[in-house]
Scaffold this motif. Structure first.
Motif, mmCIF file in Angstrom:
data_model
loop_
_atom_site.group_PDB
_atom_site.id
_atom_site.type_symbol
_atom_site.label_atom_id
_atom_site.label_comp_id
_atom_site.label_asym_id
_atom_site.label_seq_id
_atom_site.Cartn_x
_atom_site.Cartn_y
_atom_site.Cartn_z
ATOM 1 N N ASP A 125 0.806 -1.192 0.081
ATOM 2 C CA ASP A 125 0.228 0.031 -0.063
ATOM 3 C C ASP A 125 0.839 1.064 -0.003
ATOM 4 O OD1 ASP A 125 0.938 -0.239 2.524
ATOM 5 O OD2 ASP A 125 -1.009 0.386 3.669
ATOM 6 N N THR A 126 2.193 1.081 -0.017
ATOM 7 C CA THR A 126 3.146 2.339 0.020
ATOM 8 C C THR A 126 3.593 2.314 -1.476
ATOM 9 O OG1 THR A 126 5.069 1.259 0.497
ATOM 10 C CG2 THR A 126 3.785 1.919 2.057
ATOM 11 N N ILE A 127 3.212 1.480 -2.419
ATOM 12 C CA ILE A 127 3.941 1.460 -3.818
ATOM 13 C C ILE A 127 2.770 2.204 -4.674
ATOM 14 C CG2 ILE A 127 4.594 0.206 -5.814
ATOM 15 C CD1 ILE A 127 5.500 -1.878 -3.861
ATOM 16 N N VAL A 128 3.242 3.435 -5.118
ATOM 17 C CA VAL A 128 2.278 4.063 -6.200
ATOM 18 C C VAL A 128 2.708 4.621 -7.246
ATOM 19 C CG1 VAL A 128 0.862 4.835 -3.895
ATOM 20 C CG2 VAL A 128 2.815 6.280 -5.060
ATOM 21 N N GLU A 129 1.976 4.886 -8.227
ATOM 22 C CA GLU A 129 2.326 5.381 -9.549
ATOM 23 C C GLU A 129 2.793 7.005 -9.425
ATOM 24 O OE1 GLU A 129 0.706 6.102 -14.138
ATOM 25 O OE2 GLU A 129 -0.144 4.880 -12.661
ATOM 26 N N ALA A 130 3.992 7.335 -10.200
ATOM 27 C CA ALA A 130 4.198 8.582 -9.657
ATOM 28 C C ALA A 130 3.512 9.692 -10.682
ATOM 29 C CB ALA A 130 5.892 8.564 -10.069
ATOM 30 N N THR A 131 2.276 9.929 -10.303
ATOM 31 C CA THR A 131 1.549 11.010 -11.180
ATOM 32 C C THR A 131 1.660 12.219 -10.803
ATOM 33 O OG1 THR A 131 -0.174 10.591 -9.679
ATOM 34 C CG2 THR A 131 -0.092 9.169 -11.746
ATOM 35 N N ALA A 132 1.314 13.353 -11.512
ATOM 36 C CA ALA A 132 1.570 14.683 -11.044
ATOM 37 C C ALA A 132 0.785 14.992 -9.760
ATOM 38 C CB ALA A 132 0.834 15.503 -12.139
ATOM 39 N N GLY A 133 1.590 15.392 -8.608
ATOM 40 C CA GLY A 133 1.195 15.616 -7.433
ATOM 41 C C GLY A 133 1.243 14.568 -6.497
ATOM 42 N N ALA A 134 1.884 13.457 -6.906
ATOM 43 C CA ALA A 134 1.861 12.301 -6.037
ATOM 44 C C ALA A 134 2.642 12.622 -4.775
ATOM 45 C CB ALA A 134 2.470 10.941 -6.925
ATOM 46 N N PRO A 135 2.082 12.080 -3.725
ATOM 47 C CA PRO A 135 2.966 12.335 -2.368
ATOM 48 C C PRO A 135 4.022 11.208 -2.112
ATOM 49 C CG PRO A 135 0.691 11.397 -2.034
ATOM 50 C CD PRO A 135 0.802 11.402 -3.418
ATOM 51 N N GLY A 136 4.958 11.762 -1.578
ATOM 52 C CA GLY A 136 5.850 10.983 -0.788
ATOM 53 C C GLY A 136 5.685 11.091 0.566
ATOM 54 N N LEU A 137 5.263 10.136 1.298
ATOM 55 C CA LEU A 137 5.050 10.174 3.057
ATOM 56 C C LEU A 137 6.037 9.988 3.732
ATOM 57 C CD1 LEU A 137 1.540 8.497 2.303
ATOM 58 C CD2 LEU A 137 1.853 10.871 2.383
ATOM 59 N N ILE A 138 6.455 10.857 4.698
ATOM 60 C CA ILE A 138 7.614 10.580 5.724
ATOM 61 C C ILE A 138 6.900 10.782 6.865
ATOM 62 C CG2 ILE A 138 9.417 11.445 3.870
ATOM 63 C CD1 ILE A 138 9.362 14.167 5.691
ATOM 64 N N PHE A 139 7.672 10.165 7.907
ATOM 65 C CA PHE A 139 7.237 10.243 9.508
ATOM 66 C C PHE A 139 7.789 11.642 9.744
ATOM 67 C CE2 PHE A 139 7.355 5.934 8.721
ATOM 68 C CZ PHE A 139 5.957 5.507 9.138
ATOM 69 N N ALA A 140 6.777 12.445 9.855
ATOM 70 C CA ALA A 140 7.172 13.990 10.228
ATOM 71 C C ALA A 140 8.128 14.280 11.546
ATOM 72 C CB ALA A 140 5.919 15.032 10.212
ATOM 73 N N ASP A 141 7.980 13.175 12.425
ATOM 74 C CA ASP A 141 8.736 13.555 13.556
ATOM 75 C C ASP A 141 10.096 12.674 13.636
ATOM 76 O OD1 ASP A 141 7.156 15.632 14.609
ATOM 77 O OD2 ASP A 141 5.774 14.167 15.641
ATOM 78 N N GLY A 142 10.031 11.744 12.543
ATOM 79 C CA GLY A 142 11.215 11.005 12.348
ATOM 80 C C GLY A 142 12.315 11.373 11.269
ATOM 81 N N PHE A 143 12.597 10.272 10.741
ATOM 82 C CA PHE A 143 13.648 10.553 9.619
ATOM 83 C C PHE A 143 13.023 10.507 8.202
ATOM 84 C CE2 PHE A 143 16.370 9.195 6.293
ATOM 85 C CZ PHE A 143 17.612 10.045 6.184
ATOM 86 N N GLY A 144 13.242 11.535 7.318
ATOM 87 C CA GLY A 144 12.701 11.392 5.684
ATOM 88 C C GLY A 144 13.699 11.711 4.644
ATOM 89 N N ALA A 145 13.667 11.009 3.666
ATOM 90 C CA ALA A 145 14.749 11.193 2.581
ATOM 91 C C ALA A 145 14.252 10.904 1.195
ATOM 92 C CB ALA A 145 15.929 10.469 3.027
ATOM 93 N N ALA A 146 14.623 11.196 -0.008
ATOM 94 C CA ALA A 146 14.143 10.748 -1.197
ATOM 95 C C ALA A 146 15.225 10.611 -1.843
ATOM 96 C CB ALA A 146 13.369 12.111 -1.877
ATOM 97 N N GLU A 147 15.187 9.229 -2.679
ATOM 98 C CA GLU A 147 16.331 8.500 -3.336
ATOM 99 C C GLU A 147 15.913 8.304 -4.829
ATOM 100 O OE1 GLU A 147 17.452 5.211 -0.976
ATOM 101 O OE2 GLU A 147 17.709 6.325 0.815
ATOM 102 N N ALA A 148 16.645 8.946 -5.685
ATOM 103 C CA ALA A 148 16.369 8.474 -7.200
ATOM 104 C C ALA A 148 16.815 7.019 -7.286
ATOM 105 C CB ALA A 148 17.130 9.410 -8.235
ATOM 106 N N GLU A 149 16.033 6.095 -7.961
ATOM 107 C CA GLU A 149 16.446 4.907 -8.011
ATOM 108 C C GLU A 149 15.835 4.084 -9.472
ATOM 109 O OE1 GLU A 149 16.497 2.377 -4.786
ATOM 110 O OE2 GLU A 149 16.837 4.011 -3.228
ATOM 111 N N PHE A 150 16.561 3.188 -9.704
ATOM 112 C CA PHE A 150 15.919 2.324 -10.916
ATOM 113 C C PHE A 150 15.388 1.205 -10.201
ATOM 114 C CE2 PHE A 150 19.769 3.914 -13.609
ATOM 115 C CZ PHE A 150 18.817 4.217 -14.611
ATOM 116 N N LEU A 151 14.204 0.993 -10.862
ATOM 117 C CA LEU A 151 13.162 0.035 -10.200
ATOM 118 C C LEU A 151 13.197 -1.422 -11.071
ATOM 119 C CD1 LEU A 151 10.275 2.582 -9.215
ATOM 120 C CD2 LEU A 151 12.574 1.956 -8.009
#
Length: 272
Positions: A86-112
């Protein structure tokens, strides 16, 4: 809490339970919820207990690098963590990347990589060619690395492994046409946050490239008696690095001729 609070066989269960409770409540953890795992085997035991204790399906796996000097001291160059369906989504316009606001969050460019055929049952070791033969599609995308524990990446790879490998989602971008003949490892990739480039890189920097990441995962899961069914996604490693993000920021990964993919960072909500 210390390891003395639980018998040795219960400590991984207790740590896994506290991570799961924090994830479900979308709340931060000010400290690691137990004694730090001293080995990668202990860390994967915690991860395995968490996978078994939660009710959601695992539909992907992330692979991350363990860089020198940690790779030498821990005896491994990579680590793995589950990605829930349920955390795997299509990257459409405006798609959210959800992080734990009081924890650690990062974004990574990857080949899938998408697994087209499951590996042979009871097979423990794979060549690069055998690993690559299992892939039926390659997409560009963004892994959202996030944990309720802000220090997830500050205590070595075992701590990272213990909380789902520090994963909280996968955004799947466009497929790469004729991926088998594309120069995936030689393509320069960049990642921008709010329009500013924060990192560039190539998958050629990975040991044995992205297929090396897949081989590692196949052997890691085989040792843990975990099956990898067809349709599973494999996030093969952060090409430009691990880039911390905050709620409200916009992330764009540029894969050159393979396309672009983006998301807006939002706070993970508590599970219903």
């Amino acid at each position: 809490m210390t390891s003395a609070d639980h018998p040795a066989h219960e400590a991984p269960v207790a740590i896994a339970r506290q991570f799961l409770e924090a994830r479900q409540a979308a709340r931060g953890l000010a400290a690691y919820p137990g004694a730090l795992p001293a080995t990668l085997a202990q860390a994967y035991a915690i991860q395995d207990h968490a996978i078994a204790a939660q009710e959601k399906a695992v539909a992907g796996w992330k692979v991350g690098r363990i860089l020198p000097p940690d790779s030498a001291s821990w005896g491994a160059e990579r680590l793995a963590g589950p990605i829930l369906a349920d955390t795997i989504v299509e990257a459409t316009a405006g798609a959210p990347g959800l992080i734990f606001a009081d924890g650690f969050g990062a974004a990574e460019a990857e080949f899938l990589l998408r697994i087209g055929a499951p590996p042979e049952r009871d097979k423990m070791h794979f060549s690069l060619a055998e690993s690559w033969a299992l892939v039926d599609a390659v997409h560009i995308g963004i892994e959202i690395a996030s944990s309720p524990f802000p220090g997830i990446n500050s205590h070595g790879p075992a701590v990272t492994i213990s909380d789902f490998g520090n994963n909280n989602g996968l955004l799947i971008g466009p497929a790469i046409a004729d991926f088998a003949h594309a120069d995936l490892t030689g393509q320069t990739v960049s990642l921008s946050i709010d329009g500013a480039v924060v990192g560039t890189g190539q998958a050629a920097a990975f040991p044995d490239g992205i297929v090396g990441a897949l081989r590692f995962l196949l052997e890691n899961l085989a040792q843990r008696a975990i099956r990898l069914p067809a349709g599973t996604w494999v996030s093969s490693g952060a090409i430009t690095g691990v880039h911390p993000v905050r709620v409200g920021q916009h992330v764009t990964a540029d894969f050159g001729p393979f396309g672009r993919v983006g998301c807006v960072i939002e706070a993970q909500s508590p599970a219903r």
